[in-house]
Design a protein around this motif. Structure first.
Motif, mmCIF file in Angstrom:
data_model
loop_
_atom_site.group_PDB
_atom_site.id
_atom_site.type_symbol
_atom_site.label_atom_id
_atom_site.label_comp_id
_atom_site.label_asym_id
_atom_site.label_seq_id
_atom_site.Cartn_x
_atom_site.Cartn_y
_atom_site.Cartn_z
ATOM 1 N N GLU A 177 21.922 31.079 -27.832
ATOM 2 C CA GLU A 177 22.432 29.709 -27.752
ATOM 3 C C GLU A 177 23.715 29.448 -28.526
ATOM 4 O OE1 GLU A 177 21.536 27.301 -25.924
ATOM 5 O OE2 GLU A 177 19.593 27.925 -25.158
ATOM 6 N N PHE A 178 24.154 30.348 -29.388
ATOM 7 C CA PHE A 178 25.273 29.985 -30.262
ATOM 8 C C PHE A 178 26.529 29.671 -29.461
ATOM 9 C CE2 PHE A 178 28.782 30.394 -33.177
ATOM 10 C CZ PHE A 178 28.299 29.743 -34.304
ATOM 11 N N GLY A 179 27.086 28.471 -29.729
ATOM 12 C CA GLY A 179 28.306 28.059 -29.056
ATOM 13 C C GLY A 179 28.129 27.659 -27.621
ATOM 14 N N ARG A 180 26.886 27.420 -27.207
ATOM 15 C CA ARG A 180 26.633 27.103 -25.796
ATOM 16 C C ARG A 180 26.034 25.707 -25.600
ATOM 17 N NH1 ARG A 180 25.263 32.818 -26.082
ATOM 18 N NH2 ARG A 180 26.754 33.993 -24.804
ATOM 19 N N GLY A 181 26.206 24.836 -26.581
ATOM 20 C CA GLY A 181 25.829 23.439 -26.389
ATOM 21 C C GLY A 181 24.599 22.974 -27.129
ATOM 22 N N HIS A 182 23.733 23.903 -27.567
ATOM 23 C CA HIS A 182 22.516 23.490 -28.274
ATOM 24 C C HIS A 182 22.449 24.048 -29.694
ATOM 25 C CE1 HIS A 182 20.566 21.473 -24.898
ATOM 26 N NE2 HIS A 182 21.021 22.448 -24.125
ATOM 27 N N SER A 183 23.561 24.571 -30.203
ATOM 28 C CA SER A 183 23.545 25.186 -31.536
ATOM 29 C C SER A 183 24.236 24.318 -32.579
ATOM 30 C CB SER A 183 24.203 26.570 -31.492
ATOM 31 O OG SER A 183 25.555 26.479 -31.083
ATOM 32 N N LYS A 184 24.107 22.981 -32.434
ATOM 33 C CA LYS A 184 24.830 22.095 -33.349
ATOM 34 C C LYS A 184 24.338 22.243 -34.788
ATOM 35 C CE LYS A 184 22.067 17.854 -32.890
ATOM 36 N NZ LYS A 184 22.116 16.399 -32.611
ATOM 37 N N THR A 185 23.065 22.598 -34.979
ATOM 38 C CA THR A 185 22.564 22.795 -36.342
ATOM 39 C C THR A 185 23.224 24.014 -36.971
ATOM 40 O OG1 THR A 185 20.450 21.739 -35.833
ATOM 41 C CG2 THR A 185 20.505 23.209 -37.740
ATOM 42 N N ALA A 186 23.293 25.102 -36.231
ATOM 43 C CA ALA A 186 23.969 26.300 -36.735
ATOM 44 C C ALA A 186 25.430 26.003 -37.056
ATOM 45 C CB ALA A 186 23.876 27.423 -35.700
ATOM 46 N N GLU A 187 26.115 25.347 -36.143
ATOM 47 C CA GLU A 187 27.542 25.086 -36.322
ATOM 48 C C GLU A 187 27.785 24.115 -37.474
ATOM 49 O OE1 GLU A 187 29.143 24.056 -32.437
ATOM 50 O OE2 GLU A 187 27.804 25.546 -31.545
#
Length: 347
Positions: free
Chosen positions: A16-26
């Motif tokens: 999911e990273f960088g694909r719209g659902h990784s806002k917590t990671a980012e």
């Protein structure tokens, strides 16, 4: 927060990273205080986070949790916020592996890992902590518009849709305002903000009767000593799934002013075929909803131009300023000064 703020964090964002659902990671990569050793996403061919996010060249991608063990993480942070906040079954074995190999779990899902017998037993067996960030505190009040009496300026970010930069905007504003002499505080109302700031309430987890009361509680407890309260917005009045939390934050925080957040390239409400109306109409909607309790105006627009070049973003800013008459910027690309100037002028 009960996890160690010095923990060496491994971010789990599988697929999911960088694909719209990784806002917590980012969000944690951009603003978190903990050292981050790597991001788990086996689908990423890039070597490091900077090749996707533009920052984080020191943070590598790894294909599995086991590959990251040599980096000595002692906490695994779930960096994905899937629709509905459930736990994908495929993740279970990975999270158990992390507990078995000396990692605490920092969980921002609606799924409460501490209440799951298998996870709870594994945590006890390996003397690990599970931190369910979205867990609501007990004995929250029913909202009573008490924040309307707070003397500080209260600014709430609102959105044309969800995931458009409401949290990023208030964090950037808090940093700049404090540098320039304001006594500002950022009020986290979602799981990522809580992880970053170390306090807050995930409003979307609170029982409906108490959502505005939870926002009110955050304002009343944190207002003393501050002249600028920057409240992280959630959802959007336009989103059929998440409008409830948006309205609760408006009534609970009693803003004096609002910043409207928007992604210029997004034409439809996320996960729907609903067209996003013109920004002037959206601003008028938010202003109307604040009445008659406490009138609040939209005084600026914060754009999320992550998918545009700087040149394209500047053209969007110029166009939207002409259409709305409001100061507009992208806080990440160009800083938050325009918006802070608008806040100070409206004070």
């Amino acid at each position: 927060m009960k996890y160690n703020p010095h923990s060496r964090i491994l971010i789990y964002a599988e697929g999911e990273f960088g694909r719209g659902h990784s806002k917590t990671a980012e969000g944690m990569i951009r603003y978190g205080k903990n050292p981050i050793v790597a991001v788990v996403d086996s689908t990423r061919e890039e070597k490091n986070v900077a090749e996707v996010l533009g920052i984080g060249a020191h943070i590598p991608f790894v294909r599995s949790i086991s590959e990251a063990l040599t980096l000595e993480p002692n906490a695994l942070l779930i960096g994905v916020a899937p629709r509905g906040g459930g736990l994908p079954p495929a993740w279970r074995k990975d999270l158990l592996f992390a507990l078995e190999h000396g990692m605490d779990i920092i969980n921002g899902l609606h799924f409460m890992m501490e209440e799951d017998p298998e996870f709870a037993q594994a945590a006890r067996r390996h003397n690990r902590i599970i931190c369910d960030v979205r867990r609501s505190p007990d004995h929250l009040p029913v909202g009573a518009a008490l924040a309307a009496g707070v003397p500080a300026q209260i600014v709430l970010t609102v959105g044309s849709d969800c995931v458009v930069g409401k949290k990023t905007t208030v964090i950037e504003l808090e940093r700049l305002a404090n540098q320039q002499g304001r006594k500002a505080i950022y009020i986290p109302t979602g799981q990522t903000g809580i992880m970053i700031a170390g306090f807050g309430i995930a409003i979307d987890r609170v029982i409906g009767d108490f959502m505005s009361g939870a926002a009110e509680k955050l304002i009343l407890e944190n207002a003393p000593g501050h002249d600028l309260i920057l409240v992280e917005g959630q959802g959007s009045l336009l989103h059929p799934g998440y409008s409830g939390v948006t309205l609760s934050l408006i009534h609970g925080s009693m803003p004096s002013h609002m910043i409207l957040c928007h992604q210029p390239t997004r034409k439809y409400i996320r996960d729907s075929k609903i067209l996003i109306p013109p920004l002037k109409e959206i601003a008028a909607l938010y202003e109307a909803v604040t009445l008659p309790i406490k009138k609040a105006k939209v005084i600026g627009i914060s754009l999320n131009c992550f998918d545009l070049t700087d040149e394209q973003a500047l053209k969007e800013i110029e166009k939207i300023e002409a259409l709305t008459g409001l100061p507009t910027t992208d806080c990440v690309k160009f800083g938050a000064q325009k918006l802070l100037d608008a806040i100070n002028w409206a004070r």
